[in-house]
Write a protein that holds these residues in place. Structure first.
Motif, PDB file in Angstrom:
ATOM      1  N   LYS A  60      -4.645  -2.541   9.444  1.00  0.00           N
ATOM      2  CA  LYS A  60      -4.951  -2.045  10.789  1.00  0.00           C
ATOM      3  C   LYS A  60      -5.706  -0.726  10.746  1.00  0.00           C
ATOM      4  O   LYS A  60      -6.247  -0.291  11.752  1.00  0.00           O
ATOM      5  CB  LYS A  60      -3.663  -1.876  11.588  1.00  0.00           C
ATOM      6  N   SER A  61      -5.764  -0.086   9.585  1.00  0.00           N
ATOM      7  CA  SER A  61      -6.490   1.177   9.461  1.00  0.00           C
ATOM      8  C   SER A  61      -7.994   0.903   9.460  1.00  0.00           C
ATOM      9  O   SER A  61      -8.444  -0.222   9.247  1.00  0.00           O
ATOM     10  CB  SER A  61      -6.070   1.891   8.169  1.00  0.00           C
ATOM     11  N   PRO A  62      -8.805   1.949   9.663  1.00  0.00           N
ATOM     12  CA  PRO A  62     -10.261   1.745   9.671  1.00  0.00           C
ATOM     13  C   PRO A  62     -10.800   1.236   8.326  1.00  0.00           C
ATOM     14  O   PRO A  62     -11.712   0.406   8.310  1.00  0.00           O
ATOM     15  CB  PRO A  62     -10.819   3.139   9.983  1.00  0.00           C
ATOM     16  N   VAL A  63     -10.222   1.690   7.229  1.00  0.00           N
ATOM     17  CA  VAL A  63     -10.680   1.225   5.921  1.00  0.00           C
ATOM     18  C   VAL A  63     -10.352  -0.249   5.757  1.00  0.00           C
ATOM     19  O   VAL A  63     -11.178  -1.043   5.282  1.00  0.00           O
ATOM     20  CB  VAL A  63     -10.040   2.077   4.787  1.00  0.00           C
ATOM     21  N   GLY A  64      -9.137  -0.644   6.150  1.00  0.00           N
ATOM     22  CA  GLY A  64      -8.749  -2.046   6.076  1.00  0.00           C
ATOM     23  C   GLY A  64      -9.621  -2.921   6.954  1.00  0.00           C
ATOM     24  O   GLY A  64     -10.004  -4.028   6.566  1.00  0.00           O
ATOM     25  N   GLN A  65      -9.943  -2.449   8.149  1.00  0.00           N
ATOM     26  CA  GLN A  65     -10.823  -3.191   9.062  1.00  0.00           C
ATOM     27  C   GLN A  65     -12.216  -3.344   8.446  1.00  0.00           C
ATOM     28  O   GLN A  65     -12.818  -4.412   8.514  1.00  0.00           O
ATOM     29  CB  GLN A  65     -10.924  -2.456  10.405  1.00  0.00           C
ATOM     30  N   TYR A  66     -12.711  -2.253   7.813  1.00  0.00           N
ATOM     31  CA  TYR A  66     -14.025  -2.306   7.189  1.00  0.00           C
ATOM     32  C   TYR A  66     -14.030  -3.314   6.043  1.00  0.00           C
ATOM     33  O   TYR A  66     -14.953  -4.111   5.903  1.00  0.00           O
ATOM     34  CB  TYR A  66     -14.422  -0.909   6.699  1.00  0.00           C
ATOM     35  N   LEU A  67     -12.982  -3.265   5.196  1.00  0.00           N
ATOM     36  CA  LEU A  67     -12.909  -4.206   4.078  1.00  0.00           C
ATOM     37  C   LEU A  67     -12.710  -5.639   4.574  1.00  0.00           C
ATOM     38  O   LEU A  67     -13.163  -6.589   3.924  1.00  0.00           O
ATOM     39  CB  LEU A  67     -11.787  -3.806   3.121  1.00  0.00           C
TER      40      LEU A  67
END
Length: 185
Positions: free
Chosen positions: A62-69
């Motif tokens: 749910k974090s921005p890095v996870g969303q980007y990946l």
């Protein structure tokens, strides 16, 4: 005709999805995985997720890095491959660091033992040498004391004066009565 082909393709995809779901269910039922770590294909965003395996994974996704990946799967796969492949050199490095530290510790202990042994032997040799030198010096001092005291006693001892008799004999010039006062205290 195009509509019929689209319908058959759609039906084929639905059948394929059902077969895939049945295959995954059969794997999950036959496997020894716990219930919370089974794959769920019915997620809202279309991403296969672990059920409720870990709240940290869900929070990461749910974090921005996870969303980007999640939007860039090639980059995510590259990152996973890099992490897995870098585990071996990092593990070797940590192993070398631990072995080097252990060797240094043992080396310091061995070196310290060697230094103590050499120092102890040196001290033993020096003390033996000092013992021999002190024995020789005390012997020389005692011998010189005996010699000097004998010479002093010989030189400064009261001797009777002698005079030559007509016979050629030496007679004392003083009588023994003269010495009585010398040795009285």
């Amino acid at each position: 005709m195009a509509k019929e082909e689209l319908r058959t393709i759609s039906r084929n995809l639905q059948e394929l999805q059902k077969k895939l779901s049945l295959l995954i269910d059969s794997f999950q039922n036959n496997s020894k995985l716990p219930q919370h770590s089974r794959i769920s294909l019915d997620s809202d965003d279309g991403v296969s997720r672990l059920g409720s395996a870990s709240s940290e994974v869900v929070a990461f996704m749910k974090s921005p890095v996870g969303q980007y990946l999640d939007r860039h799967p090639f980059l995510a796969f590259t990152l996973i491959v890099f992490i897995v492949m870098s585990a071996v050199p990092v593990g070797f490095f940590l192993l070398i660091v631990m072995l080097t530290s252990l060797a240094a510790l043992l080396g310091v202990i061995i070196l310290e033992g060697l230094v103590i042994a050499v120092g102890g032997l040196s001290l033993l040799c020096i003390l033996c040498g000092l013992g021999f030198v002190s024995l020789v010096m005390s012997g020389m001092m005692i011998a010189s004391y005996v010699v000097v005291s004998s010479l002093i006693n010989y030189w400064f001892s009261p001797r009777p004066l002698t005079q030559q008799n007509t016979n050629g004999d030496f007679l004392p010039a003083m009588k023994s009565a003269d010495f009585e006062g010398l040795y009285q205290e």
